[in-house]
Design a protein around this motif. Structure first.
Motif, PDB file in Angstrom:
ATOM      1  N   TYR A   4      20.705  61.166 -76.559  1.00 36.44           N
ATOM      2  CA  TYR A   4      21.492  61.872 -75.554  1.00 36.44           C
ATOM      3  C   TYR A   4      21.019  63.312 -75.376  1.00 36.44           C
ATOM      4  O   TYR A   4      20.565  63.941 -76.323  1.00 36.44           O
ATOM      5  CB  TYR A   4      22.975  61.878 -75.928  1.00 36.44           C
ATOM      6  CG  TYR A   4      23.607  60.522 -75.789  1.00 36.44           C
ATOM      7  CD1 TYR A   4      24.133  60.113 -74.565  1.00 36.44           C
ATOM      8  CD2 TYR A   4      23.642  59.637 -76.868  1.00 36.44           C
ATOM      9  CE1 TYR A   4      24.704  58.852 -74.417  1.00 36.44           C
ATOM     10  CE2 TYR A   4      24.197  58.377 -76.731  1.00 36.44           C
ATOM     11  CZ  TYR A   4      24.725  57.990 -75.514  1.00 36.44           C
ATOM     12  OH  TYR A   4      25.282  56.751 -75.372  1.00 36.44           O
ATOM     13  N   ARG A  61      24.266  63.175 -71.325  1.00 33.42           N
ATOM     14  CA  ARG A  61      23.719  62.048 -70.560  1.00 33.42           C
ATOM     15  C   ARG A  61      22.606  61.426 -71.379  1.00 33.42           C
ATOM     16  O   ARG A  61      22.026  62.070 -72.267  1.00 33.42           O
ATOM     17  CB  ARG A  61      23.186  62.520 -69.209  1.00 33.42           C
ATOM     18  CG  ARG A  61      22.030  63.498 -69.328  1.00 33.42           C
ATOM     19  CD  ARG A  61      21.516  63.878 -67.958  1.00 33.42           C
ATOM     20  NE  ARG A  61      20.514  64.936 -68.025  1.00 33.42           N
ATOM     21  CZ  ARG A  61      20.062  65.575 -66.957  1.00 33.42           C
ATOM     22  NH1 ARG A  61      20.504  65.294 -65.753  1.00 33.42           N
ATOM     23  NH2 ARG A  61      19.132  66.506 -67.087  1.00 33.42           N
ATOM     24  N   GLY A  98      26.374  63.768 -66.421  1.00 39.18           N
ATOM     25  CA  GLY A  98      27.589  63.115 -66.862  1.00 39.18           C
ATOM     26  C   GLY A  98      28.813  63.932 -66.483  1.00 39.18           C
ATOM     27  O   GLY A  98      28.695  65.003 -65.898  1.00 39.18           O
ATOM     28  N   LEU A 151      31.087  57.778 -75.266  1.00 33.54           N
ATOM     29  CA  LEU A 151      30.148  56.986 -74.471  1.00 33.54           C
ATOM     30  C   LEU A 151      29.647  55.773 -75.262  1.00 33.54           C
ATOM     31  O   LEU A 151      29.512  54.677 -74.720  1.00 33.54           O
ATOM     32  CB  LEU A 151      28.966  57.840 -74.011  1.00 33.54           C
ATOM     33  CG  LEU A 151      29.308  58.977 -73.044  1.00 33.54           C
ATOM     34  CD1 LEU A 151      28.047  59.708 -72.594  1.00 33.54           C
ATOM     35  CD2 LEU A 151      30.073  58.463 -71.826  1.00 33.54           C
ATOM     36  N   GLU A 202      35.163  56.572 -71.308  1.00 33.89           N
ATOM     37  CA  GLU A 202      34.777  57.591 -70.342  1.00 33.89           C
ATOM     38  C   GLU A 202      35.133  58.987 -70.828  1.00 33.89           C
ATOM     39  O   GLU A 202      36.125  59.162 -71.519  1.00 33.89           O
ATOM     40  CB  GLU A 202      35.583  57.387 -69.047  1.00 33.89           C
ATOM     41  CG  GLU A 202      34.819  56.704 -67.936  1.00 33.89           C
ATOM     42  CD  GLU A 202      35.734  56.491 -66.746  1.00 33.89           C
ATOM     43  OE1 GLU A 202      36.183  57.501 -66.166  1.00 33.89           O
ATOM     44  OE2 GLU A 202      36.018  55.323 -66.434  1.00 33.89           O
TER      45      GLU A 202
END
Ligand code: ADP
Ligand code: MG
Ligand code: ZN
Length: 475
Positions: free
Chosen positions: A4, A201, A209, A238, A243
């Protein structure tokens, strides 16, 4: 496992150090008795009217130009409406539609080289008052001294990727403000505040994100921990297929975790509209020129000048100019004692060592350059030795004592009386006949031992060069 990437954008508030508030003549001084720096304007009395302080525009322009921004030569103020007791008008005067600056950038150093962090916009606004929660009386009091203190808010693009980059960016903003003399940027006192917007993200993804916003961060350490904590929280969500909710979170540095404060409000929630009490501000070319002309020497030029004028290395010049306060103290010391290289060594060595040991920021040093200059001279003249000099300096660093008086009171002065020295030298020669013989036989090295013995007898208060010389002549 998936990799990430962290994406961070900052909203930074900087309190401008003008004498008076943004829309009235009240003092901006920090720490007066509650509600003593107030008037009908900054307490939101009906019928009072704001008048813009020109200095605020000067300062905002100075920052905008230093941060490579486009200046909106016709800018306006808008009302951001919300009810909260620290905000007596029930709206904050800010800039939404046409802020004074747009599209700038600030360059930071990263391990991978220089990087530009883009500035989306920068605007002027007024600060709110302060609520004081009184646990004993079970009530909340309000102090409007801060109400109407001028702020600039600098909104970055989401260009940062780590806590280190965030801190480099904040340090750069602080440096620019200090060099321009528009703010002292003290996080602990709230004259610089950062809200951190963060999302994660998957590495390689081009889409952002969902972000959260963290408020209430008042030190670089807290910011770094908050970033790490929030990054982990989002990645965990995630990975569990959940969410991230767009919301404002409060970082609790003691618990090292954040909790939700409220769901993110939108501009529309504030019912912004142009403030009818304030005319648009027109910034002429001449005005911009004037601000540019007055711009003081900034860090890169200062570092260059230190190299040329004082013969300092690239590294030394860089270290000394990171903080304007350090640069100023260095330069005054160098001028006073006329020994720039030595002044630089005292700043980079002992001063930074004590800054670290005391856990303060370099901007918080408060000793007089003339006192350090005195110590440098005293060592040079052979009045005190290096070890005593460090002891005296520590006192100067902490309490800015008078070094001359301290040296005398503590008897740190090197004994200039050669009669006494001669006596001790003779004693030592007598005491170590074997060593003296070795020296006479050509074993130069053993002289060091004899010098050491004399210094010990003299409790360090002798000039080693002089001791050396006298030993040689006596043996
Ligand atoms: P708002 O108008 O709701 O305050 P902005 O779009 O002006 O939101 O952005 C506020 C801050 O959030 C900016 O500093 C921006 O860089 C940052 N930001 C926006 N989107 C993201 C994202 N996906 N991840 C991290 N930061 C973001
Ligand atoms: Mg915002
Ligand atoms: Zn006022």
């Amino acid at each position: 496992m998936k990799q990430y990437e962290t994406v961070i954008g900052l909203e930074v508030h900087v309190e401008l150090s003008t004498e008076t508030k943004i829309f009235c003549g009240c003092s901006t001084k920090f720490g007066g008795a509650p509600n003593t720096h107030t008037c009908p304007v900054c307490t939101g009395m009906p019928g009072s009217l704001p008048v813009l302080n020109k200095k605020v525009v000067d300062y905002a322009l100075a920052f905008g130009l230093a941060a490579n921004c486009h200046i909106n030569q016709l800018c306006r103020f808008d009302r951001k409406n919300y009810f909260y007791p620290d905000n007596p008008q029930n709206y904050q005067i800010s800039q939404l539609y046409v802020p004074i600056c747009r599209d700038g950038y600030i360059e930071i150093e990263t391990p991978a080289g220089k990087k530009k962090v883009r500035i989306h916009e920068m605007h002027m606004e007024e600060d709110a008052g302060k609520l004081v929660h009184d646990e004993w009386e079970d009530c909340t009091l309000v102090d409007y001294n801060r109400s109407g203190v001028p702020l600039i808010e600098i909104v970055s693009e989401p260009d940062m990727r780590s806590a280190d980059e965030v801190i480099a960016y904040l340090e750069k903003i602080r440096m620019i403000c200090q060099y321009l003399g528009i703010s002292d940027c003290k996080l602990q006192e709230g004259s610089m505040r950062a809200d951190v917007n963060l999302s994660v993200r998957e590495a390689g993804s081009t889409e952002f994100g969902t972000r959260t916003e963290m408020k209430n961060l008042n030190s670089f350490k807290a910011i770094a921990r908050a970033i790490e904590g929030e990054r982990e929280r989002q990645i965990e969500l995630l990975m569990e297929g959940k969410e991230v909710l767009q919301e404002t979170r409060r970082w609790d540095d003691n618990k090292e975790s954040s909790f939700a404060m409220r769901s993110k409000e939108d501009a529309k929630d504030y019912r912004y509209f142009p403030d009818p009490d304030l005319p648009p501000v027109y910034i002429s070319e001449e005005w911009m020129e004037e601000v540019l002309d007055k711009q003081p020497e900034m860090q890169p030029e200062k570092a260059e000048r230190y190299k040329k004028e004082y013969g300092l290395s690239d590294y030394d010049a860089g270290v000394l100019t990171q903080s304007k306060v350090i640069a100023d103290v260095f330069e005054e010391t160098a001028v006073l004692c006329g020994k720039a290289k030595k002044a630089a060594n005292w700043m980079i060595g002992e001063t930074f060592r004590l800054v670290r040991e005391r856990g303060i920021s370099p901007d918080e040093i408060h000793f007089s350059p003339k006192h350090l200059a005195y110590i440098i001279d005293a060592v040079d003249k052979g009045e005190i030795n290096q070890q005593s000099a460090k002891e005296v300096f520590e006192k100067v660093f902490d309490e800015d004592i008078e070094p001359k008086a301290y040296i005398e009171a503590k008897g740190l002065k090197i004994v200039q009386d050669s009669g006494l020295l001669e006596q001790v030298v003779c004693q030592v020669i007598e005491k170590f006949p074997d060593t003296v013989r070795e020296y006479k036989d050509g074993k130069e090295k053993v002289l060091g031992f004899l010098v050491g013995q004399v210094m010990k007898e003299m409790k360090g208060k002798a000039n080693p060069a002089k001791v050396n010389e006298m030993l040689r002549s006596k043996i």
